[in-house]
Design a protein around this motif. Structure first.
Motif, short mmCIF file in Angstrom:
data_model
loop_
_atom_site.label_atom_id
_atom_site.label_comp_id
_atom_site.label_asym_id
_atom_site.label_seq_id
_atom_site.Cartn_x
_atom_site.Cartn_y
_atom_site.Cartn_z
N UNK A 85 35.77 1.15 -9.92
CA UNK A 85 37.12 0.84 -9.41
C UNK A 85 37.19 1.06 -7.91
N UNK A 86 36.59 2.14 -7.43
CA UNK A 86 36.59 2.40 -5.99
C UNK A 86 35.81 1.34 -5.22
N UNK A 87 34.76 0.82 -5.82
CA UNK A 87 34.01 -0.26 -5.17
C UNK A 87 34.88 -1.49 -5.02
N UNK A 88 35.69 -1.79 -6.02
CA UNK A 88 36.62 -2.93 -5.91
C UNK A 88 37.58 -2.73 -4.74
N UNK A 89 38.06 -1.51 -4.58
CA UNK A 89 38.97 -1.22 -3.47
C UNK A 89 38.26 -1.39 -2.13
N UNK A 90 37.02 -0.90 -2.04
CA UNK A 90 36.26 -1.01 -0.80
C UNK A 90 35.99 -2.47 -0.44
N UNK A 91 35.65 -3.28 -1.43
CA UNK A 91 35.42 -4.70 -1.18
C UNK A 91 36.69 -5.37 -0.68
N UNK A 92 37.83 -5.01 -1.29
CA UNK A 92 39.11 -5.57 -0.86
C UNK A 92 39.40 -5.17 0.59
N UNK A 93 39.14 -3.91 0.93
CA UNK A 93 39.36 -3.45 2.30
C UNK A 93 38.47 -4.19 3.29
#
Length: 204
Positions: A136-144
């Motif tokens: 889930x955190x990787x998804x956030x990082x990719x979005x950022x």
């Protein structure tokens, strides 16, 4: 959970969803950043992080969240916020934030998209991140990274409301949005302006 129940839970938790991107909403899990003394941390326990993932729609069946993952989440969140502040201020992007984001982007690259052939027809299959806290955190990082590395960075804003400082993406037509929400910070600013104008008129 009904929509009404979900809204009640968000209000109880203090979560807000006016960032317009999941990475910006994630930054807003620390509220009232305008004051070091009065800022509010909403991710105090691993359970809070799991609940936020579910509410944000990026990890409804999230597993394997412990204190270590929570610490990584806070580090990622603060790196994203450092980038937001730099972009809004027109300053160079922080190298520390870049390094943190690149660690997570490398994890995303471990599960690349691939081309399959089904019944003779090529089909692009996206990489699937694991259903755990780090996924889930990787998804956030990719979005950022998509926001910072694209046109979206020019729409990053920090609310101009007194005692607010929430982060959001300005998707208004004229890109003149100043407040996280007009119903709260915008109206308070207008009321304060009206009071100042009234006081000035009374003093003449």
């Amino acid at each position: 959970m009904s929509e009404e129940q979900g809204q009640d839970q968000d209000q109880d938790q203090g979560w807000v969803w006016y960032g317009d991107r999941v990475c910006v909403d994630f930054v807003n899990t620390r509220r009232d950043r305008w004051s070091t003394e009065e800022s509010r941390e909403l991710l105090r326990r691993p359970e809070d992080l799991v609940a936020w993932f579910a509410a944000a729609g990026i990890g409804s069946s999230c597993r394997a969240v412990d204190d270590a993952v929570l610490a990584e989440a806070v580090e990622l969140r603060e790196a994203i916020d450092a980038g937001v502040r730099a972009v809004v201020a027109g300053e160079p992007f922080p190298g520390s934030a870049q390094r943190v984001l690149n660690v997570w982007l490398a994890r995303a690259a471990e599960r690349p998209a691939r081309l399959e052939v089904r019944d003779g027809v090529p089909v692009l299959v996206p990489g699937v991140l694991p259903l755990d806290g780090r996924g889930a955190l990787t998804r956030i990082a990719v979005d950022a990274a998509e926001v910072f590395g694209g046109d979206g960075r020019d729409r990053l804003r920090i609310c101009g409301g007194e005692r607010c400082s929430a982060r959001f993406l300005d998707n208004s037509a004229g890109r003149r949005r100043r407040w996280c929400r007009m119903a709260t910070c915008g109206n308070r600013a207008k009321a304060a302006q009206h009071r100042r104008a009234a006081a000035g008129g009374a003093g003449r």
